[in-house]
Design a protein around this motif. Structure first.
Motif, PDB file in Angstrom:
ATOM      1  N   TYR A  12       0.859  -1.198   0.000  1.00  0.00           N
ATOM      2  CA  TYR A  12       0.000   0.000   0.000  1.00  0.00           C
ATOM      3  C   TYR A  12       0.884   1.233   0.000  1.00  0.00           C
ATOM      4  O   TYR A  12       1.706   1.422   0.902  1.00  0.00           O
ATOM      5  CB  TYR A  12      -0.910   0.008   1.234  1.00  0.00           C
ATOM      6  CG  TYR A  12      -1.710   1.288   1.383  1.00  0.00           C
ATOM      7  CD1 TYR A  12      -2.729   1.596   0.492  1.00  0.00           C
ATOM      8  CD2 TYR A  12      -1.433   2.184   2.414  1.00  0.00           C
ATOM      9  CE1 TYR A  12      -3.446   2.774   0.629  1.00  0.00           C
ATOM     10  CE2 TYR A  12      -2.156   3.359   2.555  1.00  0.00           C
ATOM     11  CZ  TYR A  12      -3.159   3.654   1.660  1.00  0.00           C
ATOM     12  OH  TYR A  12      -3.874   4.814   1.782  1.00  0.00           O
ATOM     13  N   PRO A  14       0.375   5.187   0.033  1.00  0.00           N
ATOM     14  CA  PRO A  14      -0.695   6.198   0.174  1.00  0.00           C
ATOM     15  C   PRO A  14      -0.699   7.237  -0.937  1.00  0.00           C
ATOM     16  O   PRO A  14      -1.710   7.898  -1.162  1.00  0.00           O
ATOM     17  CB  PRO A  14      -0.386   6.845   1.530  1.00  0.00           C
ATOM     18  CG  PRO A  14       1.044   6.559   1.803  1.00  0.00           C
ATOM     19  CD  PRO A  14       1.344   5.250   1.141  1.00  0.00           C
ATOM     20  N   ASP A  17      -2.051   4.483  -4.212  1.00  0.00           N
ATOM     21  CA  ASP A  17      -3.004   3.370  -4.106  1.00  0.00           C
ATOM     22  C   ASP A  17      -4.255   3.804  -3.360  1.00  0.00           C
ATOM     23  O   ASP A  17      -4.173   4.469  -2.328  1.00  0.00           O
ATOM     24  CB  ASP A  17      -2.366   2.187  -3.361  1.00  0.00           C
ATOM     25  CG  ASP A  17      -1.174   1.619  -4.112  1.00  0.00           C
ATOM     26  OD1 ASP A  17      -1.204   1.656  -5.358  1.00  0.00           O
ATOM     27  OD2 ASP A  17      -0.220   1.163  -3.458  1.00  0.00           O
ATOM     28  N   PRO A  20      -5.095  -1.248  -0.125  1.00  0.00           N
ATOM     29  CA  PRO A  20      -3.999  -2.223  -0.151  1.00  0.00           C
ATOM     30  C   PRO A  20      -4.273  -3.361  -1.142  1.00  0.00           C
ATOM     31  O   PRO A  20      -5.424  -3.678  -1.414  1.00  0.00           O
ATOM     32  CB  PRO A  20      -3.973  -2.763   1.279  1.00  0.00           C
ATOM     33  CG  PRO A  20      -4.722  -1.789   2.097  1.00  0.00           C
ATOM     34  CD  PRO A  20      -5.738  -1.170   1.195  1.00  0.00           C
TER      35      PRO A  20
END
Lengths: 271, 145
Positions: A12, A14, A17, A20
């Protein structure tokens, strides 16, 4: 022995994405290789963008708590071949926000930890800030809380707790075990102050002894046991049945103690 | 400082029910919660059904809806939930008063936990629950004939 294990790692980022996702890496393993070694192999050889948190590599610092094949544990003291034959899922600790890949945000746990006053609370604060003596505590009194001092704040117990999964405000096993650690310390006089939090609706009585915290604890701290002691004391306090005990007294100042006769004196200073 | 975006990884109800390498106390915990909710649901239904009497509706009379086999089985489930919840509750009361978890010990590997100390109590309560279920099941079957 399999030559390679499939690492199914939660990823993941931030910045790019939305949610996750799981990415699979094939990692060659040898006997004795830990999950942390496997993650290092991935970072060095397969994907340098993988992020996780670690420090000591020997089960002391509590940084590398992860969800390995559905069980919260430390990556550094878990051998790959002890828990996987062909596939291994590696995810961040649940019940914490994910910052990136396998890095959980442990801030909520530390805030709850601070809230239970995890330190000696006494009326004579000057003595704590500027100690001028020693407090007497017998080995038996030490034994009442020693087990709970071994906590390394890795967060595995918080990740495994089913109550915390549905109640974000629940203090959780680690802070409550820390509260019991200090409540049981004969030097401490802060139990009634801690009761405000540990006896609240999101405190110790939210625990219903699923026992997962004790099962996953990598240091044998047994938080579930500590929480049950905490509950017993809360009940006794509520019913005014607890004996009012003063915290143990200061014995003497530094260097003023009387050495026992059978102890060899320390060698003379050379510097 | 810019706020870092985070992903909420709280398990929610999946934390109760989701897969994992769990111990028997975790399953006892889940079953305790489910039976508790089941008994609560039964209580609410009970209030509704009995209050219907005020409108002249009697669902429990001979040949009524509640004499259907499905409801008889439902009654047995309520009894089973009550038996489990009560006996496991006794175990939890003893454990939560610190009476069945042992004393603090020095954590020496391989670690021993309080779960092993209270395990005989858990097993004893489950045996009692099984005996109650068997006796209750026999009673329900004999009444159904």
């Amino acid at each position: 022995m399999p030559a390679e294990i499939n690492f199914h790692v939660t990823r993941y980022n931030p910045e790019c994405d939305q949610a996750p996702y799981v990415k699979t890496y094939r990692v060659p393993v040898r006997e004795g290789m830990t999950v942390l070694d496997g993650l290092h192999y991935i970072k060095d050889n397969l994907d340098s963008s993988l992020a996780w948190r670690y420090s000591c590599r020997m089960g002391v610092c509590g940084s590398c708590g992860m969800l390995l094949n559905g069980r919260a544990t430390l990556a550094c003291n878990t051998q790959i071949l002890h828990i996987a034959t062909t596939d291994l899922t590696v995810g961040p600790l649940p019940n914490f926000d994910i910052i990136r890949d396998l890095v959980p945000d442990l801030l909520t746990m530390f805030e709850k930890h601070v809230a239970v006053k995890p330190y000696i609370v006494r009326a004579d604060e000057a003595e704590l800030d500027d100690p001028a003596g020693e407090f007497y505590q017998s080995p038996e009194e030490l034994g009442a809380y020693l087990q709970f001092t071994y906590c390394i704040k890795c967060g595995c117990c918080m990740a495994a707790c089913p109550t915390l999964a549905t109640d974000a405000r629940y203090s959780g096993p680690m802070p409550l075990a820390a509260a019991q650690r200090y409540n049981a310390d004969t030097r401490d006089d802060g139990r009634r102050a801690r009761n405000q939090l540990t006896g609240s609706s999101h405190g110790a009585f939210r625990c219903h002894y699923a026992g997962e915290c004790s099962r996953v604890c990598p240091k044998g701290v047994d938080p579930a046991k500590a929480i049950q002691y905490l509950k017993r004391q809360l009940v006794l306090d509520y019913l005014h049945l607890a004996r009012r005990k003063k915290p143990c007294a200061k014995m003497h100042g530094p260097g003023q103690g009387k050495p026992l006769a059978n102890i060899t004196p320390a060698p003379a200073k050379t510097v | 400082m810019a706020e870092i975006k985070r992903h909420d990884n709280r398990l929610g109800l999946w934390g109760w029910l989701g897969g994992g390498r769990w111990g028997i106390e975790r399953y006892a915990y889940i079953l305790h919660r489910l039976t508790g909710l089941g008994i609560l649901l039964y209580f609410l239904m009970h209030v509704v059904v009995t209050s219907l009497r005020a409108r002249g509706i009697y669902l429990w009379v001979e040949g009524g809806v509640f004499h259907q086999p499905m409801f008889k089985f439902g009654e047995f489930l309520v009894f089973a939930a009550f038996a489990y919840h009560a006996l496991n509750g006794v175990r939890l009361v003893l454990v939560e008063l610190g009476l069945a978890v042992g004393k603090p010990i020095e954590p020496v590997y391989p670690y021993k936990t309080s779960l092993g100390v209270q395990r005989p109590l858990l097993i004893a309560m489950m045996i009692l629950a099984a005996i109650l279920l068997a006796a209750g099941g026999y009673n329900f079957l004999s009444l159904a004939k």
